[in-house]
Design an enzyme around this catalytic site. Sequence first.
Site, PDB file in Angstrom:
ATOM      1  N   HIS A 173       8.965   6.862 -32.209  1.00 59.93           N
ATOM      2  CA  HIS A 173       8.446   7.860 -31.260  1.00 59.93           C
ATOM      3  C   HIS A 173       7.056   8.287 -31.718  1.00 59.93           C
ATOM      4  CE1 HIS A 173      11.997   9.113 -28.714  1.00 59.93           C
ATOM      5  NE2 HIS A 173      12.502   8.184 -29.488  1.00 59.93           N
ATOM      6  N   GLY A 174       6.373   9.037 -30.862  1.00 58.73           N
ATOM      7  CA  GLY A 174       5.066   9.579 -31.256  1.00 58.73           C
ATOM      8  C   GLY A 174       4.026   8.497 -31.457  1.00 58.73           C
ATOM      9  N   GLY A 175       4.027   7.488 -30.565  1.00 56.23           N
ATOM     10  CA  GLY A 175       3.121   6.343 -30.722  1.00 56.23           C
ATOM     11  C   GLY A 175       1.638   6.679 -30.604  1.00 56.23           C
ATOM     12  N   ASP A 194      14.237  10.148 -21.688  1.00 53.48           N
ATOM     13  CA  ASP A 194      13.657  10.369 -23.016  1.00 53.48           C
ATOM     14  C   ASP A 194      14.153  11.712 -23.572  1.00 53.48           C
ATOM     15  OD1 ASP A 194      11.919   9.844 -25.161  1.00 53.48           O
ATOM     16  OD2 ASP A 194      10.238  10.873 -24.193  1.00 53.48           O
ATOM     17  N   ASP A 230      19.532  12.684 -27.476  1.00 51.29           N
ATOM     18  CA  ASP A 230      18.917  13.235 -28.676  1.00 51.29           C
ATOM     19  C   ASP A 230      19.809  14.342 -29.231  1.00 51.29           C
ATOM     20  OD1 ASP A 230      17.462  14.393 -30.649  1.00 51.29           O
ATOM     21  OD2 ASP A 230      15.653  14.712 -29.471  1.00 51.29           O
TER      22      ASP A 230
END
Length: 287
Positions: free
Chosen positions: A207-209, A84, A105
């Site tokens: 992202h950031g669920g 990740d 990223d």
Amino acid sequence: MLVSAKEMLDKAKAGHYAVGQFNINNLEWTKSILLTAQACNSPVILGVSEGAGKYMAGYKTVVGMVNGMLQELKITVPVALHLDHGSYEGCLACIEAGFSSVMFDGSHYPIEENIAKTKELVALCHEKGISIEAEVGAIGGEEDGVIGRGECADPKECKMIADLGVDFLAAGIGNIHGKYPANWEGLSFETLDAIQQLTGDLPLVLHGGTGIPTDMIQKSISLGVSKINVNTECQLSFAAATREYIEAGKDQQGKGYDPRKLLAPGAEAIKATVKEKMEIFGSVDKA
Ligand code: 13P
């Protein structure tokens, strides 16, 4: 056996549901997530941040632990082990260690450099049958309460990165990591729609669920999101259940201090959170 995340996410995109990426921190996390995926007959992606990789004594340790569990727990649903928010070097290390998927990223680089590095890693990953996620538009976040909305990616830049052959793409659409501040403005569905128009069948990643309301999750799936990352929410459920156990004084009763007892409520809480997410994402019975 670990699998690349490509096939499961292509299927999710075509079937209008999303596969959860649940980040792991240790043995309890990994076991809870794998057992829940198996019980729900759902594909799953285990996310490992560079920090968590270091904490778990390195990527090779993680690969050994996960592969061992797949066998010993008789896990038959598709499982991908995914780096990740990887750096370039982190991606190389995980490819070498036996991960089945990585995220590069490069969102903090100028777009030209993000393109060059992503391109190189796409070739390397595909040579080995490993899936690769890229990111455009940094997904920020901290609980400083100041952020009204995370960054929104430029759809044209998304298209440029998509064209490099990445298997799925994370794009900022106002989402942030961690808890959302009270003044958060919500997801930008206009941005998501514009990105999907240009990137077509490519699975998109949210992202950031943690803490995104169910209606927004479902709308984002209808607009092309096929992978949703959850980390903080499992940490919060684990911490709350552990706190309850200790505050009830259970660690001081009998052998309540035994880690197998002390950590059990937290491990069960992670299972409940993961199950709830799999139901909302629509991945149950999609293994
Ligand atoms: P949360 O911690 O907000 O759930 O975000 C997880 C994530 O996006 C990991 O990449």
